[in-house]
Design a protein around this motif. Structure first.
Motif, PDB file in Angstrom:
ATOM      1  N   SER A 192      31.306  34.267  30.975  1.00 13.33           N
ATOM      2  CA  SER A 192      30.480  35.446  31.250  1.00 13.33           C
ATOM      3  C   SER A 192      29.995  35.365  32.694  1.00 13.33           C
ATOM      4  O   SER A 192      29.311  34.417  33.081  1.00 13.33           O
ATOM      5  CB  SER A 192      29.293  35.493  30.287  1.00 13.33           C
ATOM      6  OG  SER A 192      28.600  36.715  30.383  1.00 13.33           O
ATOM      7  N   LEU A 193      30.364  36.374  33.489  1.00 17.97           N
ATOM      8  CA  LEU A 193      30.079  36.372  34.929  1.00 17.97           C
ATOM      9  C   LEU A 193      28.716  36.984  35.232  1.00 17.97           C
ATOM     10  O   LEU A 193      28.422  38.094  34.787  1.00 17.97           O
ATOM     11  CB  LEU A 193      31.133  37.193  35.672  1.00 17.97           C
ATOM     12  CG  LEU A 193      32.480  36.544  35.947  1.00 17.97           C
ATOM     13  CD1 LEU A 193      33.435  37.583  36.516  1.00 17.97           C
ATOM     14  CD2 LEU A 193      32.318  35.388  36.911  1.00 17.97           C
ATOM     15  N   HIS A 194      27.939  36.279  36.052  1.00 16.67           N
ATOM     16  CA  HIS A 194      26.625  36.785  36.465  1.00 16.67           C
ATOM     17  C   HIS A 194      26.328  36.479  37.928  1.00 16.67           C
ATOM     18  O   HIS A 194      25.170  36.416  38.336  1.00 16.67           O
ATOM     19  CB  HIS A 194      25.540  36.224  35.543  1.00 16.67           C
ATOM     20  CG  HIS A 194      25.819  36.526  34.107  1.00 16.67           C
ATOM     21  ND1 HIS A 194      25.730  37.801  33.599  1.00 16.67           N
ATOM     22  CD2 HIS A 194      26.256  35.742  33.102  1.00 16.67           C
ATOM     23  CE1 HIS A 194      26.085  37.788  32.330  1.00 16.67           C
ATOM     24  NE2 HIS A 194      26.408  36.556  32.001  1.00 16.67           N
ATOM     25  N   ILE A 205      36.826  35.289  41.977  1.00 17.83           N
ATOM     26  CA  ILE A 205      37.371  35.168  40.624  1.00 17.83           C
ATOM     27  C   ILE A 205      38.838  35.577  40.717  1.00 17.83           C
ATOM     28  O   ILE A 205      39.194  36.750  40.596  1.00 17.83           O
ATOM     29  CB  ILE A 205      36.580  36.037  39.625  1.00 17.83           C
ATOM     30  CG1 ILE A 205      35.073  35.786  39.776  1.00 17.83           C
ATOM     31  CG2 ILE A 205      37.043  35.753  38.198  1.00 17.83           C
ATOM     32  CD1 ILE A 205      34.656  34.327  39.633  1.00 17.83           C
ATOM     33  N   ASN A 221      32.711  40.519  32.517  1.00 20.45           N
ATOM     34  CA  ASN A 221      32.066  40.773  33.811  1.00 20.45           C
ATOM     35  C   ASN A 221      30.990  41.846  33.670  1.00 20.45           C
ATOM     36  O   ASN A 221      31.289  43.022  33.527  1.00 20.45           O
ATOM     37  CB  ASN A 221      33.102  41.216  34.840  1.00 20.45           C
ATOM     38  CG  ASN A 221      32.497  41.436  36.221  1.00 20.45           C
ATOM     39  OD1 ASN A 221      31.379  40.993  36.505  1.00 20.45           O
ATOM     40  ND2 ASN A 221      33.226  42.118  37.081  1.00 20.45           N
ATOM     41  N   LYS A 225      31.774  44.356  40.647  1.00 19.94           N
ATOM     42  CA  LYS A 225      33.212  44.586  40.767  1.00 19.94           C
ATOM     43  C   LYS A 225      33.823  43.738  41.869  1.00 19.94           C
ATOM     44  O   LYS A 225      34.943  43.216  41.730  1.00 19.94           O
ATOM     45  CB  LYS A 225      33.447  46.071  41.053  1.00 19.94           C
ATOM     46  CG  LYS A 225      34.889  46.438  41.349  1.00 19.94           C
ATOM     47  CD  LYS A 225      35.093  47.951  41.396  1.00 19.94           C
ATOM     48  CE  LYS A 225      34.271  48.618  42.477  1.00 19.94           C
ATOM     49  NZ  LYS A 225      34.506  50.088  42.506  1.00 19.94           N
ATOM     50  N   ILE A 228      35.659  40.166  41.634  1.00 15.96           N
ATOM     51  CA  ILE A 228      36.980  40.036  41.018  1.00 15.96           C
ATOM     52  C   ILE A 228      38.072  40.325  42.040  1.00 15.96           C
ATOM     53  O   ILE A 228      38.047  41.349  42.721  1.00 15.96           O
ATOM     54  CB  ILE A 228      37.136  41.014  39.839  1.00 15.96           C
ATOM     55  CG1 ILE A 228      36.061  40.773  38.773  1.00 15.96           C
ATOM     56  CG2 ILE A 228      38.536  40.924  39.247  1.00 15.96           C
ATOM     57  CD1 ILE A 228      36.221  39.496  38.002  1.00 15.96           C
ATOM     58  N   TYR A 245      40.212  40.819  29.381  1.00 16.34           N
ATOM     59  CA  TYR A 245      39.204  41.085  30.415  1.00 16.34           C
ATOM     60  C   TYR A 245      38.375  42.293  30.005  1.00 16.34           C
ATOM     61  O   TYR A 245      38.905  43.376  29.743  1.00 16.34           O
ATOM     62  CB  TYR A 245      39.875  41.359  31.765  1.00 16.34           C
ATOM     63  CG  TYR A 245      38.915  41.708  32.878  1.00 16.34           C
ATOM     64  CD1 TYR A 245      37.794  40.921  33.132  1.00 16.34           C
ATOM     65  CD2 TYR A 245      39.132  42.826  33.694  1.00 16.34           C
ATOM     66  CE1 TYR A 245      36.910  41.236  34.152  1.00 16.34           C
ATOM     67  CE2 TYR A 245      38.258  43.143  34.726  1.00 16.34           C
ATOM     68  CZ  TYR A 245      37.145  42.342  34.947  1.00 16.34           C
ATOM     69  OH  TYR A 245      36.264  42.650  35.958  1.00 16.34           O
ATOM     70  N   THR A 247      34.890  44.497  31.207  1.00  7.03           N
ATOM     71  CA  THR A 247      34.017  44.661  32.373  1.00  7.03           C
ATOM     72  C   THR A 247      33.086  45.852  32.243  1.00  7.03           C
ATOM     73  O   THR A 247      33.433  46.873  31.641  1.00  7.03           O
ATOM     74  CB  THR A 247      34.847  44.796  33.664  1.00  7.03           C
ATOM     75  OG1 THR A 247      33.979  44.975  34.776  1.00  7.03           O
ATOM     76  CG2 THR A 247      35.816  45.973  33.585  1.00  7.03           C
TER      77      THR A 247
END
Length: 307
Positions: A192-194, A205, A221, A225, A228, A245, A247
């Motif tokens: 989990s991207l933060h 990424i 995500n 944006k 990535i 994926y 997002t």
């Protein structure tokens, strides 16, 4: 003094009422510019504003040039890449954000994404459970901490990487710290991207990093944006039919993702992480209180630009 709320996407009425209450109680005037459609409307409205509350509205050199009396801009939310910090500093304008006010909303959305993905987008086929899965949290800030809190309820095995957060803080939350993004991605079933969009993180990424994920890996995500590398991710998802994926920020190449990877890709039509009534109210009122604290007492606790 005049406080302007300039929101192309307005706050909820209850949030505006709360902002008005705090601003007027402090003896200041509140002005609203909502649902504006032209930048010229913003340029005109900021001419006599001493303070400005925004959401995703763009505050650049042109706006700051027009705002001759402006002393402070508060972005109601965590991210502030819609404000030109360098220009604000040059104009002696303080810029703040409202960290933590949207964090639970974003974390809950991340888990909505995770459940949807592991249940195959609810297509009627058998899926898997989150319980027992290894979750990697990339950046352990306010949102990351809320993700960890919720993950415990799902019975997940939680890991995190954050170059700026002490390992002891993660361990105190029952989270296993790792030493690098590479270890995080190679260890975890779900990441989990933060991370924020900075010069260091943009396009970070990439193919090599995400390719480290185990079979049936899921990348979520709800951050930005720009972090990535879309060309890399498109190539990787083509090379690895097991990856998914999800997002909250529609990619530039959305149509290509959607066409090539049905059942493995999903994007919200617009950023929805902070779009809850509670987050809307919390961030707006926090912004108003920070402005009052700055104008009355010079409080700069959440300042994000240089003096």
């Amino acid at each position: 003094m005049k406080v302007l709320v300039a929101t192309e996407k307005p706050f909820a009425k209850v949030a505006v009422d709360g902002i008005r209450s705090d601003i007027e109680a402090a003896g200041y005037e509140l002005a609203l510019l909502e649902k504006y459609t032209e930048k010229s409307q913003l340029l005109d409205a900021v001419k006599d504003a001493d303070a400005l509350i925004i959401r995703s509205d763009i505050i650049d050199e042109e706006v700051l040039n027009a705002a001759g009396q402006l002393k402070i801009v508060v972005r109601a939310g965590a991210g502030y890449d819609n404000v030109s910090l360098e220009a604000a500093t040059a104009h002696h304008v303080c810029v703040m954000n409202t960290p933590g006010q949207n964090s639970n909303a974003v974390a809950e959305l991340a888990f909505g994404f995770m459940v949807m993905a592991v249940r195959n987008f609810y297509d009627g086929k058998s899926g898997t459970e989150l319980k027992g899965k290894k979750l990697g949290i990339h950046a352990y800030g306010n949102v990351g901490r809320n993700v960890a809190r919720i993950a415990k309820g799902f019975g997940m095995d939680i890991y995190a990487y954050d170059a700026y957060c002490p390992k002891e803080a993660m361990e105190a939350d029952g989270v296993k710290p790792v030493d690098s993004p590479e270890v995080l991605y190679s260890t975890c079933d779900i990441v989990s991207l933060h991370i924020p969009a900075t010069a260091e993180t943009k396009n970070s990424i990439n193919y090599d990093l995400v390719n480290l994920m185990p079979k049936n890996g899921l990348l979520v995500n709800t951050a930005r944006k720009e972090v990535i590398n879309e060309a890399d991710l498109l190539r990787l998802m083509n090379d690895r039919a097991d990856l998914k994926y999800i997002t909250d920020i529609m990619p530039v190449h959305h149509d290509e993702f959607a066409d090539h990877f049905p059942g493995r890709y999903f994007s919200t039509p617009k950023k929805m992480g902070a779009q809850t009534a509670e987050a809307n109210i919390n961030a707006g009122i926090a912004a108003a209180r920070q402005i009052v604290g700055f104008l009355k007492d010079g409080c700069e606790k959440y300042r994000v630009n240089k003096k």
